[in-house]
Design a protein around this motif. Structure first.
Motif, PDB file in Angstrom:
ATOM      1  N   TYR A   1      -5.540   8.961 -10.954  1.00 57.00           N
ATOM      2  CA  TYR A   1      -4.298   8.752 -11.693  1.00 57.00           C
ATOM      3  C   TYR A   1      -4.539   8.615 -13.191  1.00 57.00           C
ATOM      4  O   TYR A   1      -3.784   9.139 -14.002  1.00 57.00           O
ATOM      5  N   PHE A   2      -5.583   7.907 -13.564  1.00 56.30           N
ATOM      6  CA  PHE A   2      -5.871   7.712 -14.988  1.00 56.30           C
ATOM      7  C   PHE A   2      -6.910   8.718 -15.453  1.00 56.30           C
ATOM      8  O   PHE A   2      -7.742   9.158 -14.674  1.00 56.30           O
ATOM      9  N   SER A   3      -6.865   9.026 -16.750  1.00 58.48           N
ATOM     10  CA  SER A   3      -7.996   9.769 -17.278  1.00 58.48           C
ATOM     11  C   SER A   3      -9.064   8.733 -17.661  1.00 58.48           C
ATOM     12  O   SER A   3      -8.731   7.592 -17.920  1.00 58.48           O
ATOM     13  N   PRO A   4     -10.336   9.137 -17.688  1.00 55.58           N
ATOM     14  CA  PRO A   4     -11.408   8.164 -17.862  1.00 55.58           C
ATOM     15  C   PRO A   4     -11.200   7.181 -19.018  1.00 55.58           C
ATOM     16  O   PRO A   4     -11.268   5.968 -18.824  1.00 55.58           O
ATOM     17  N   ASP A   5     -10.936   7.708 -20.206  1.00 50.58           N
ATOM     18  CA  ASP A   5     -10.804   6.811 -21.358  1.00 50.58           C
ATOM     19  C   ASP A   5      -9.563   5.933 -21.255  1.00 50.58           C
ATOM     20  O   ASP A   5      -9.521   4.835 -21.791  1.00 50.58           O
ATOM     21  N   GLN A   6      -8.572   6.452 -20.574  1.00 48.94           N
ATOM     22  CA  GLN A   6      -7.361   5.661 -20.383  1.00 48.94           C
ATOM     23  C   GLN A   6      -7.643   4.477 -19.464  1.00 48.94           C
ATOM     24  O   GLN A   6      -7.194   3.362 -19.715  1.00 48.94           O
TER      25      GLN A   6
ATOM     26  N   ILE B   1       0.833  -1.210   0.000  1.00 50.49           N
ATOM     27  CA  ILE B   1       0.000   0.000   0.000  1.00 50.49           C
ATOM     28  C   ILE B   1       0.863   1.255   0.000  1.00 50.49           C
ATOM     29  O   ILE B   1       0.527   2.257  -0.623  1.00 50.49           O
ATOM     30  N   ILE B   2       1.991   1.187   0.698  1.00 45.51           N
ATOM     31  CA  ILE B   2       2.853   2.365   0.829  1.00 45.51           C
ATOM     32  C   ILE B   2       3.302   2.857  -0.551  1.00 45.51           C
ATOM     33  O   ILE B   2       3.403   4.051  -0.794  1.00 45.51           O
ATOM     34  N   VAL B   3       3.535   1.895  -1.436  1.00 42.26           N
ATOM     35  CA  VAL B   3       4.065   2.235  -2.760  1.00 42.26           C
ATOM     36  C   VAL B   3       3.063   3.065  -3.560  1.00 42.26           C
ATOM     37  O   VAL B   3       3.437   3.773  -4.486  1.00 42.26           O
ATOM     38  N   LEU B   4       1.801   3.015  -3.192  1.00 40.67           N
ATOM     39  CA  LEU B   4       0.795   3.782  -3.917  1.00 40.67           C
ATOM     40  C   LEU B   4       1.008   5.284  -3.763  1.00 40.67           C
ATOM     41  O   LEU B   4       0.343   6.083  -4.414  1.00 40.67           O
ATOM     42  N   TYR B   5       1.950   5.667  -2.931  1.00 42.03           N
ATOM     43  CA  TYR B   5       2.289   7.086  -2.833  1.00 42.03           C
ATOM     44  C   TYR B   5       2.787   7.612  -4.181  1.00 42.03           C
ATOM     45  O   TYR B   5       2.517   8.758  -4.550  1.00 42.03           O
ATOM     46  N   PHE B   6       3.469   6.786  -4.946  1.00 47.32           N
ATOM     47  CA  PHE B   6       4.014   7.237  -6.234  1.00 47.32           C
ATOM     48  C   PHE B   6       2.935   7.697  -7.208  1.00 47.32           C
ATOM     49  O   PHE B   6       3.016   8.793  -7.735  1.00 47.32           O
ATOM     50  N   PRO B   7       1.923   6.871  -7.473  1.00 48.33           N
ATOM     51  CA  PRO B   7       0.872   7.368  -8.367  1.00 48.33           C
ATOM     52  C   PRO B   7       0.145   8.592  -7.813  1.00 48.33           C
ATOM     53  O   PRO B   7      -0.323   9.420  -8.588  1.00 48.33           O
ATOM     54  N   ILE B   8       0.082   8.735  -6.501  1.00 50.22           N
ATOM     55  CA  ILE B   8      -0.608   9.902  -5.947  1.00 50.22           C
ATOM     56  C   ILE B   8       0.108  11.188  -6.370  1.00 50.22           C
ATOM     57  O   ILE B   8      -0.509  12.232  -6.542  1.00 50.22           O
ATOM     58  N   ARG B   9       1.416  11.092  -6.594  1.00 56.63           N
ATOM     59  CA  ARG B   9       2.146  12.282  -7.032  1.00 56.63           C
ATOM     60  C   ARG B   9       1.658  12.784  -8.390  1.00 56.63           C
ATOM     61  O   ARG B   9       1.832  13.947  -8.725  1.00 56.63           O
TER      62      ARG B   9
ATOM     63  N   THR C   1      -4.437  -1.913 -11.259  1.00 58.65           N
ATOM     64  CA  THR C   1      -3.606  -1.882 -10.055  1.00 58.65           C
ATOM     65  C   THR C   1      -2.124  -2.010 -10.405  1.00 58.65           C
ATOM     66  O   THR C   1      -1.282  -1.315  -9.847  1.00 58.65           O
ATOM     67  N   PHE C   2      -1.827  -2.890 -11.357  1.00 55.38           N
ATOM     68  CA  PHE C   2      -0.419  -3.040 -11.731  1.00 55.38           C
ATOM     69  C   PHE C   2       0.054  -1.886 -12.600  1.00 55.38           C
ATOM     70  O   PHE C   2       1.231  -1.527 -12.562  1.00 55.38           O
ATOM     71  N   SER C   3      -0.858  -1.313 -13.364  1.00 56.13           N
ATOM     72  CA  SER C   3      -0.460  -0.132 -14.125  1.00 56.13           C
ATOM     73  C   SER C   3      -0.139   1.023 -13.186  1.00 56.13           C
ATOM     74  O   SER C   3       0.671   1.878 -13.515  1.00 56.13           O
ATOM     75  N   LEU C   4      -0.772   1.026 -12.015  1.00 56.26           N
ATOM     76  CA  LEU C   4      -0.400   2.030 -11.015  1.00 56.26           C
ATOM     77  C   LEU C   4       1.040   1.818 -10.574  1.00 56.26           C
ATOM     78  O   LEU C   4       1.786   2.763 -10.365  1.00 56.26           O
TER      79      LEU C   4
END
Lengths: 375, 369
Positions: free
Chosen positions: B242-247, B161-169, B255-258
């Motif tokens: 993190y993603f745009s809707p169509d993306q 879960i901690i690693v999800l900090y990266f996509p939050i940036r 989750t892995f793309s995150l």
């Protein structure tokens, strides 16, 4: 206990059979692509230029450039494989360069294949080249041994130094597929033995429609990103300063400011026009002034702050007008509109029609935090 | 083992139920559930997930009531008790097949993940065999080992879960607005699509007799459910920003793309680590289902559980290999999701009603005589 020994021995015995099922990747037998460039070729084909990094202690040249033609980018890789002694893999790909001619026709298919490939990271940089990409990659630079790594470090350094907008593959794909926001990419150009990174390309979805100078890109970044630092040279109108210091000569004051921190807020004022307001707060530091004004005085500071604000308002208005003219929305007004208007069902076409008519009120507040170690 | 309390040495403490429930829910569904819900509910997908979570809580509450009325019985015995030998056996067989199918779906999806992300040319049977061997090894150790693996898996993977900090940036928080734009029916459809991801708590009906202090069991169970729901909501929100809707609609395993954006100086491609660790996340799932399914054979036909386990492990390998393309796997997931919806969310209510009726019937009989 005995049973587990039996099971273990079975596993050990079968191990060679199992490991043979997966393709091995021996480092010395791979050609690692570091940078790829795409150029248009005749009959709608694309010319791909790849720079391979080789792990080979005996080789004099650590890099090899392969130029191939194909219809698709994966076809390029197959063609590359036929030309080199090592298997081409793209796990180390760091930079992709698209020729401006290709960029004008749209590069989503080429970018999409990168994001579709699980081997390629989402953190690679996409760029547009002035002239042909091939021209940059195949050139032998006397001081640069591996142009791919060099470009990667150069772009990364500029992004971290807040000089250009981040241009990772993820952000490009995100903005292309976003309704109401368009991507921007930096332009790479080679002049002699030098690589320059000055301009920024505006896109309409995935098609290049215009260009921004470095100064304009700075302003764009100021609105678009959570900005930390970056410096800019601006010239201010000298009138207010003449009032403070009558002996002042010349009709403008050049200063270099460094943006320490800033925040920008975009609000939707009236959805029917649509009209927006941008509020920007900047904390700046003066790095250089072309005159010897007393920067310790309150009046002088105030004059500078208001003049800098005015200059930025002017620049932002100009930038927005420029993007409206080419129907590209790099700032993401459309996203704001979409987020604030319920059931807007905003489509890309709708927004393209609306955006050129958008009115934007810009409000910049500058606070001069420091002026260096002398006053 | 006749009905009545299982032997003391097989029992485990009630607080471990938290890990059992959490680990059994969090599985392969977490890898790519975002897109499916987003298709229905748009950027309000997280609301759908909250709704599904609440529904799960209610369902578990009903399950617990049913179990308390039949102390020391697992679902197989309750069925026998209710519907008699023949019909009970039939329903048991169906439930058992459902759990075997769950194990197959989970393992096949995981294998596909590995094939897509790491080893494109690895044959399905090979990885399935590895998984089947691991499962067999774990289940042979008995229920306490499987519960222990749930606990271990939780400890070893929760730090992801901690690693999800990266996509939050890279987050664009605007994507969440306007809140509640989706209609109730869209939210409902999104909620139904959560089924494949949120199931797993039905295992409760089988492990409950083995809990040592049953009077304190309901808190850890509900905490486990809550933890899962919170985790899903957090990941959904991060995915939306993190993603745009169509993306997002084009992303199969969001989750892995995150994780694809994560980059450390010493490790450039974090998703490879995440996918390898995912095996630890799905292992408790697979073991629990296999344990419960092989127990079914023992209950219905009174065969040895061990042989049933071997047979099921073999079936897992064979059936997994039958699914080859992305399309087939997608269809399998959809169908399984539909079935699981009825079995996990609908059936407990019917069961509870049946148990109540039976009790009243018995009480009247008792009064008569």
């Amino acid at each position: 206990m005995r049973k587990s020994v039996i099971v273990l021995s079975i596993i050990v015995l079968l191990l060679p059979i199992w490991t043979g099922c997966v393709q091995k990747r021996i480092l010395e037998e791979l050609g690692l692509v570091v940078v790829v460039g795409y150029d248009p070729a005749e009959k709608d084909r694309i010319k791909g230029t790849a720079l391979l990094h080789q792990i080979d202690p005996a080789a004099k040249e650590k890099v090899q450039v392969v130029v191939t033609n194909a219809n698709t980018s994966k076809g390029l890789r197959n063609a590359q494989n036929r030309e080199v002694s090592k298997r081409v893999v793209s796990g180390q790909l760091r930079v992709a360069i698209y020729n401006e001619k290709l960029a004008r026709n749209g590069i989503i298919t080429l970018a999409d294949t990168l994001s579709r490939d699980s081997v390629i990271s989402d953190t690679i940089f996409l760029t547009v080249s002035r002239g042909s990409a091939d021209n940059i990659i195949t050139h032998r630079f006397p001081e640069i041994s591996n142009i791919g790594t060099y470009l990667y470090k150069m772009i990364r350094q500029n992004i971290q130094g807040e000089q250009i907008s981040s241009c990772t593959l993820h952000e490009f794909i995100h903005d292309v597929y976003s309704v109401g926001k368009d991507p921007v990419l930096p332009v790479i150009e080679r002049i002699g033995d030098q690589i320059l990174l000055n301009h920024t390309v505006l896109f309409r979805n995935d098609k290049m429609v215009g260009e921004l100078s470095a100064d304009e890109a700075f302003v764009l970044k100021l609105i678009r990103d959570r900005y930390k630092a970056g410096s800019l040279e601006i010239s201010l109108d000298a009138e207010p300063f003449r009032q403070l210091k009558p002996s002042f000569q010349g009709n403008k004051v050049d200063i270099v400011i460094e943006n320490i921190s800033s925040s920008s807020q975009i609000k939707l004022v009236d959805p029917s026009i649509p009209s927006f307001s941008i509020h920007i707060k900047m904390n700046v530091r003066i790095q250089e002034v072309s005159t010897d004004l007393k920067l310790g005085e309150k009046k002088v500071i105030r004059a500078f702050e208001s003049e800098i604000s005015k200059e930025f308002v002017r620049r932002i208005q100009k930038l927005i007008a420029k993007t409206q003219a080419v129907q590209s929305d790099p700032i993401g007004f459309g996203e704001v509109y979409h987020a604030k208007v319920r059931h807007s069902n905003l489509t890309d076409e709708k927004w393209r029609e609306m955006y050129p008519n958008a009115k934007v009120h810009v409000d910049v507040k500058t606070i001069m935090v420091r002026s260096g170690v002398v006053e | 083992m006749k009905s009545g309390n299982p032997p003391k040495r097989l029992m485990f403490s009630s607080f471990l139920l938290f890990f059992v429930i959490f680990e059994n829910q969090v599985g392969v569904g977490l890898a790519g559930f975002q897109r499916v819900i987003f298709e229905r509910a748009g950027h309000d997908a997280w609301v759908s997930i909250c709704m599904a979570g609440v529904w799960a809580h209610i369902t578990v509450w009903i399950m617990l009531r049913t179990l308390r009325l039949n102390p020391n019985k697992d679902l197989y015995e309750i069925h026998k008790d209710l519907y008699g030998r023949f019909f009970g056996g039939l329903i048991n067989a169906l439930y058992m097949l459902y759990m075997l199918a769950a194990a197959i779906v989970i393992s096949r999806n995981y294998v596909e993940l590995v094939q897509t992300w790491i080893f494109p040319e690895i044959p399905t049977w090979l990885l399935s065999t590895f998984l089947a061997m691991l499962i067999t090894y774990g289940v042979l150790g008995g229920i306490r080992i499987v519960v222990g693996i749930c606990f271990m898996s939780f400890i070893m993977t929760i730090w992801l879960i901690i690693v999800l900090y990266f996509p939050i940036r890279y987050a664009e928080w605007l994507h969440l607005a306007p809140v509640m734009e989706a209609s109730i029916s869209e939210l409902g459809q999104g909620m139904l699509k959560m089924s494949l991801t949120i199931i797993g708590f039905e295992i409760l009906m089988f492990v409950y007799p083995f809990v040592r202090n049953k009077e304190r069991a309901s808190l850890p169970i509900h905490m486990g459910l809550l933890a899962t729901t919170v985790l899903y909501v957090v990941i959904m929100v991060i995915t939306i920003v993190y993603f745009s809707p169509d993306q997002l609609l084009r992303t199969v395993w969001a989750t892995f793309s995150l994780f694809k954006i994560v980059i450390f100086p010493f490790l450039e491609r974090f998703e490879y680590v995440a996918i390898s660790l995912w095996m630890l996340i799905i292992l408790p799932n697979l073991m629990m289902y296999m344990w419960a399914a092989s127990k079914g054979i023992k209950r219905i036909f009174s065969w040895k559980q061990k042989y049933a386990l071997y047979a099921f492990a073999f079936m897992l390998i064979v059936v997994s290999s039958l699914f080859k393309t992305r399309l087939q796997i997608n269809t399998m997931n959809d169908n399984f999701g539909k079935v699981s919806l009825y079995i996990v969310f609908g059936y407990p209510w019917i069961l509870y009603a049946a148990v109540l009726i039976k009790q009243r019937f018995r009480r009247e009989k008792g009064v008569m005589s």
